[in-house]
Design a protein around this motif. Structure first.
Motif, PDB file in Angstrom:
ATOM      1  N   TRP A  55       0.860  -1.189   0.000  1.00 17.38           N
ATOM      2  CA  TRP A  55       0.000   0.000   0.000  1.00 17.38           C
ATOM      3  C   TRP A  55       0.891   1.232   0.000  1.00 17.38           C
ATOM      4  O   TRP A  55       1.874   1.300   0.710  1.00 17.38           O
ATOM      5  N   ARG A  56       0.595   2.184  -0.850  1.00 16.65           N
ATOM      6  CA  ARG A  56       1.455   3.365  -0.980  1.00 16.65           C
ATOM      7  C   ARG A  56       0.603   4.616  -1.189  1.00 16.65           C
ATOM      8  O   ARG A  56      -0.605   4.491  -1.397  1.00 16.65           O
ATOM      9  N   PRO A  57       1.199   5.774  -1.171  1.00 15.74           N
ATOM     10  CA  PRO A  57       0.408   7.014  -1.271  1.00 15.74           C
ATOM     11  C   PRO A  57      -0.530   7.053  -2.487  1.00 15.74           C
ATOM     12  O   PRO A  57      -1.648   7.554  -2.371  1.00 15.74           O
ATOM     13  N   TRP A  58      -0.105   6.532  -3.638  1.00 11.10           N
ATOM     14  CA  TRP A  58      -0.977   6.549  -4.820  1.00 11.10           C
ATOM     15  C   TRP A  58      -2.266   5.777  -4.545  1.00 11.10           C
ATOM     16  O   TRP A  58      -3.357   6.224  -4.886  1.00 11.10           O
ATOM     17  N   LEU A  59      -2.154   4.629  -3.908  1.00 11.25           N
ATOM     18  CA  LEU A  59      -3.331   3.808  -3.633  1.00 11.25           C
ATOM     19  C   LEU A  59      -4.236   4.484  -2.608  1.00 11.25           C
ATOM     20  O   LEU A  59      -5.459   4.377  -2.703  1.00 11.25           O
ATOM     21  N   ASP A  60      -3.652   5.190  -1.648  1.00  9.00           N
ATOM     22  CA  ASP A  60      -4.461   5.991  -0.724  1.00  9.00           C
ATOM     23  C   ASP A  60      -5.268   7.034  -1.490  1.00  9.00           C
ATOM     24  O   ASP A  60      -6.448   7.230  -1.232  1.00  9.00           O
ATOM     25  N   LEU A  61      -4.610   7.703  -2.423  1.00 12.31           N
ATOM     26  CA  LEU A  61      -5.276   8.729  -3.222  1.00 12.31           C
ATOM     27  C   LEU A  61      -6.435   8.136  -4.023  1.00 12.31           C
ATOM     28  O   LEU A  61      -7.532   8.696  -4.059  1.00 12.31           O
ATOM     29  N   ILE A  62      -6.209   6.993  -4.654  1.00 12.37           N
ATOM     30  CA  ILE A  62      -7.275   6.339  -5.427  1.00 12.37           C
ATOM     31  C   ILE A  62      -8.407   5.922  -4.500  1.00 12.37           C
ATOM     32  O   ILE A  62      -9.592   6.163  -4.785  1.00 12.37           O
ATOM     33  N   SER A  63      -8.079   5.314  -3.384  1.00 16.83           N
ATOM     34  CA  SER A  63      -9.091   4.866  -2.433  1.00 16.83           C
ATOM     35  C   SER A  63      -9.930   6.041  -1.922  1.00 16.83           C
ATOM     36  O   SER A  63     -11.161   5.954  -1.854  1.00 16.83           O
ATOM     37  N   THR A  65     -10.395   8.875  -3.448  1.00 16.07           N
ATOM     38  CA  THR A  65     -11.169   9.392  -4.583  1.00 16.07           C
ATOM     39  C   THR A  65     -12.416   8.538  -4.806  1.00 16.07           C
ATOM     40  O   THR A  65     -13.527   9.060  -4.941  1.00 16.07           O
ATOM     41  N   VAL A  66     -12.235   7.223  -4.819  1.00 17.35           N
ATOM     42  CA  VAL A  66     -13.355   6.303  -5.023  1.00 17.35           C
ATOM     43  C   VAL A  66     -14.359   6.405  -3.871  1.00 17.35           C
ATOM     44  O   VAL A  66     -15.574   6.350  -4.096  1.00 17.35           O
ATOM     45  N   SER A  67     -13.861   6.591  -2.655  1.00 13.55           N
ATOM     46  CA  SER A  67     -14.764   6.675  -1.496  1.00 13.55           C
ATOM     47  C   SER A  67     -15.684   7.897  -1.571  1.00 13.55           C
ATOM     48  O   SER A  67     -16.742   7.907  -0.946  1.00 13.55           O
ATOM     49  N   ARG A  68     -15.307   8.902  -2.369  1.00 13.82           N
ATOM     50  CA  ARG A  68     -16.159  10.085  -2.573  1.00 13.82           C
ATOM     51  C   ARG A  68     -17.185   9.854  -3.677  1.00 13.82           C
ATOM     52  O   ARG A  68     -17.944  10.748  -4.027  1.00 13.82           O
ATOM     53  N   GLY A  69     -17.179   8.649  -4.279  1.00 14.61           N
ATOM     54  CA  GLY A  69     -18.134   8.338  -5.333  1.00 14.61           C
ATOM     55  C   GLY A  69     -17.611   8.546  -6.738  1.00 14.61           C
ATOM     56  O   GLY A  69     -18.352   8.417  -7.709  1.00 14.61           O
ATOM     57  N   VAL A  70     -16.326   8.859  -6.880  1.00  9.85           N
ATOM     58  CA  VAL A  70     -15.724   9.035  -8.201  1.00  9.85           C
ATOM     59  C   VAL A  70     -15.385   7.650  -8.756  1.00  9.85           C
ATOM     60  O   VAL A  70     -14.776   6.829  -8.067  1.00  9.85           O
ATOM     61  N   VAL A  71     -15.786   7.394  -9.983  1.00 10.28           N
ATOM     62  CA  VAL A  71     -15.452   6.136 -10.643  1.00 10.28           C
ATOM     63  C   VAL A  71     -14.094   6.319 -11.323  1.00 10.28           C
ATOM     64  O   VAL A  71     -13.921   7.225 -12.144  1.00 10.28           O
ATOM     65  N   VAL A  72     -13.131   5.465 -10.960  1.00  8.36           N
ATOM     66  CA  VAL A  72     -11.782   5.532 -11.532  1.00  8.36           C
ATOM     67  C   VAL A  72     -11.559   4.277 -12.358  1.00  8.36           C
ATOM     68  O   VAL A  72     -11.655   3.162 -11.839  1.00  8.36           O
ATOM     69  N   ARG A  73     -11.290   4.489 -13.660  1.00 11.74           N
ATOM     70  CA  ARG A  73     -11.058   3.362 -14.564  1.00 11.74           C
ATOM     71  C   ARG A  73      -9.746   3.560 -15.314  1.00 11.74           C
ATOM     72  O   ARG A  73      -9.407   4.680 -15.689  1.00 11.74           O
ATOM     73  N   ARG A  74      -9.044   2.447 -15.532  1.00 12.64           N
ATOM     74  CA  ARG A  74      -7.780   2.448 -16.268  1.00 12.64           C
ATOM     75  C   ARG A  74      -7.871   1.349 -17.332  1.00 12.64           C
ATOM     76  O   ARG A  74      -8.269   0.226 -17.039  1.00 12.64           O
ATOM     77  N   THR A  95      -3.239  -4.425  -6.796  1.00 13.23           N
ATOM     78  CA  THR A  95      -3.190  -3.351  -5.803  1.00 13.23           C
ATOM     79  C   THR A  95      -4.082  -2.191  -6.224  1.00 13.23           C
ATOM     80  O   THR A  95      -4.751  -1.587  -5.385  1.00 13.23           O
ATOM     81  N   ASN A  96      -4.098  -1.874  -7.529  1.00 10.75           N
ATOM     82  CA  ASN A  96      -4.976  -0.822  -8.039  1.00 10.75           C
ATOM     83  C   ASN A  96      -6.435  -1.211  -7.823  1.00 10.75           C
ATOM     84  O   ASN A  96      -7.261  -0.387  -7.413  1.00 10.75           O
ATOM     85  N   VAL A  97      -6.736  -2.472  -8.116  1.00 13.86           N
ATOM     86  CA  VAL A  97      -8.105  -2.978  -7.946  1.00 13.86           C
ATOM     87  C   VAL A  97      -8.501  -2.926  -6.469  1.00 13.86           C
ATOM     88  O   VAL A  97      -9.618  -2.521  -6.129  1.00 13.86           O
ATOM     89  N   ALA A  98      -7.586  -3.300  -5.581  1.00 12.79           N
ATOM     90  CA  ALA A  98      -7.869  -3.250  -4.144  1.00 12.79           C
ATOM     91  C   ALA A  98      -8.178  -1.829  -3.682  1.00 12.79           C
ATOM     92  O   ALA A  98      -8.968  -1.635  -2.748  1.00 12.79           O
ATOM     93  N   ALA A  99      -7.594  -0.851  -4.333  1.00 11.34           N
ATOM     94  CA  ALA A  99      -7.837   0.553  -3.979  1.00 11.34           C
ATOM     95  C   ALA A  99      -9.157   1.074  -4.533  1.00 11.34           C
ATOM     96  O   ALA A  99      -9.586   2.173  -4.187  1.00 11.34           O
ATOM     97  N   GLY A 100      -9.798   0.292  -5.413  1.00 14.43           N
ATOM     98  CA  GLY A 100     -11.088   0.691  -5.963  1.00 14.43           C
ATOM     99  C   GLY A 100     -11.077   1.052  -7.430  1.00 14.43           C
ATOM    100  O   GLY A 100     -12.111   1.424  -8.001  1.00 14.43           O
ATOM    101  N   GLU A 101      -9.917   0.971  -8.043  1.00 12.87           N
ATOM    102  CA  GLU A 101      -9.796   1.282  -9.465  1.00 12.87           C
ATOM    103  C   GLU A 101     -10.282   0.079 -10.281  1.00 12.87           C
ATOM    104  O   GLU A 101     -10.030  -1.063  -9.929  1.00 12.87           O
ATOM    105  N   GLN A 102     -10.972   0.351 -11.374  1.00 19.85           N
ATOM    106  CA  GLN A 102     -11.356  -0.695 -12.318  1.00 19.85           C
ATOM    107  C   GLN A 102     -10.300  -0.705 -13.423  1.00 19.85           C
ATOM    108  O   GLN A 102      -9.940   0.352 -13.933  1.00 19.85           O
ATOM    109  N   VAL A 103      -9.806  -1.886 -13.779  1.00 19.95           N
ATOM    110  CA  VAL A 103      -8.725  -1.990 -14.758  1.00 19.95           C
ATOM    111  C   VAL A 103      -9.086  -3.031 -15.811  1.00 19.95           C
ATOM    112  O   VAL A 103      -9.568  -4.117 -15.483  1.00 19.95           O
ATOM    113  N   ARG A 104      -8.833  -2.674 -17.065  1.00 23.08           N
ATOM    114  CA  ARG A 104      -9.028  -3.600 -18.185  1.00 23.08           C
ATOM    115  C   ARG A 104      -7.815  -3.553 -19.105  1.00 23.08           C
ATOM    116  O   ARG A 104      -7.091  -2.561 -19.154  1.00 23.08           O
ATOM    117  N   TRP A 105      -7.657  -4.635 -19.869  1.00 23.38           N
ATOM    118  CA  TRP A 105      -6.540  -4.816 -20.793  1.00 23.38           C
ATOM    119  C   TRP A 105      -7.077  -5.104 -22.185  1.00 23.38           C
ATOM    120  O   TRP A 105      -8.019  -5.875 -22.343  1.00 23.38           O
TER     121      TRP A 105
END
Length: 174
Positions: A55-63, A65-74, A95-105
């Motif tokens: 867990w690092r500062p970037w993941l805190d920031l994403i978490s 952001t998502v907790s405020r209702g913002v949808v974050v997708r990569r 780790t990104n997914v655990a923070a609430g980010e949705q990720v696709r390839w």
């Protein structure tokens, strides 16, 4: 032209609805990843059960952001077979997914008929684009902010087209 480019914390803290990010390179050589990539090459893998170790500062920031209702997708467009760097990214994307980010390839060959901007980008609330520029060897070349409606529309529609075709992280195999 000199441009003031806000930091990611500033951009994400100002976000109210959505933040989307499209990555299109097979390799990045950004300074903050060099030691992690070297360790990964030497066999290190993050332990999903040991959250404190990754867990690092970037993941805190994403978490936050998502907790405020913002949808974050990569979405990541990648060549297949994937590069060593892409395998590295994939190994810790949980780790990104655990923070609430949705990720696709998306396999690059499946993106051939899509209209894509020439650079990686973020779109914030469908109104503001931050292009990420990189040098030929993958180092950061700085950011660029754009808010012209045509630029925002191009990036938003490109992201959505990629997202529609892409495979969710949990299903994508490298």
């Amino acid at each position: 032209m000199t441009q003031n480019v806000p930091s990611f914390p500033e951009l994400l803290n100002g976000c109210r609805r959505s933040a989307v990010h499209l990555e299109m390179r097979d390799s990045y050589a950004v300074d903050y990843e060099k030691s992690g990539f070297t360790a990964w090459r030497d066999g290190f893998r993050h332990d999903p059960a040991d959250r404190a170790s990754w867990w690092r500062p970037w993941l805190d920031l994403i978490s936050e952001t998502v907790s405020r209702g913002v949808v974050v997708r990569r979405a990541r467009i990648v060549s297949e077979p994937v590069s060593e760097y892409t395998r590295f990214l994939h190994s810790f994307t949980f780790t990104n997914v655990a923070a609430g980010e949705q990720v696709r390839w998306l396999a690059r060959r499946r993106a051939s008929d899509l209209c894509l901007p020439g650079n990686d980008f973020w779109v914030f609330d469908g109104q503001l684009v931050r292009f990420n520029h990189f040098t030929g060897d993958g180092a950061s070349g700085g950011g660029e902010m754009r808010d012209e409606p045509d630029v925002v529309k191009l990036c938003t529609s490109a992201f959505e087209a990629v997202w529609e075709r892409a495979t969710p992280h949990e299903e994508y195999q490298v």
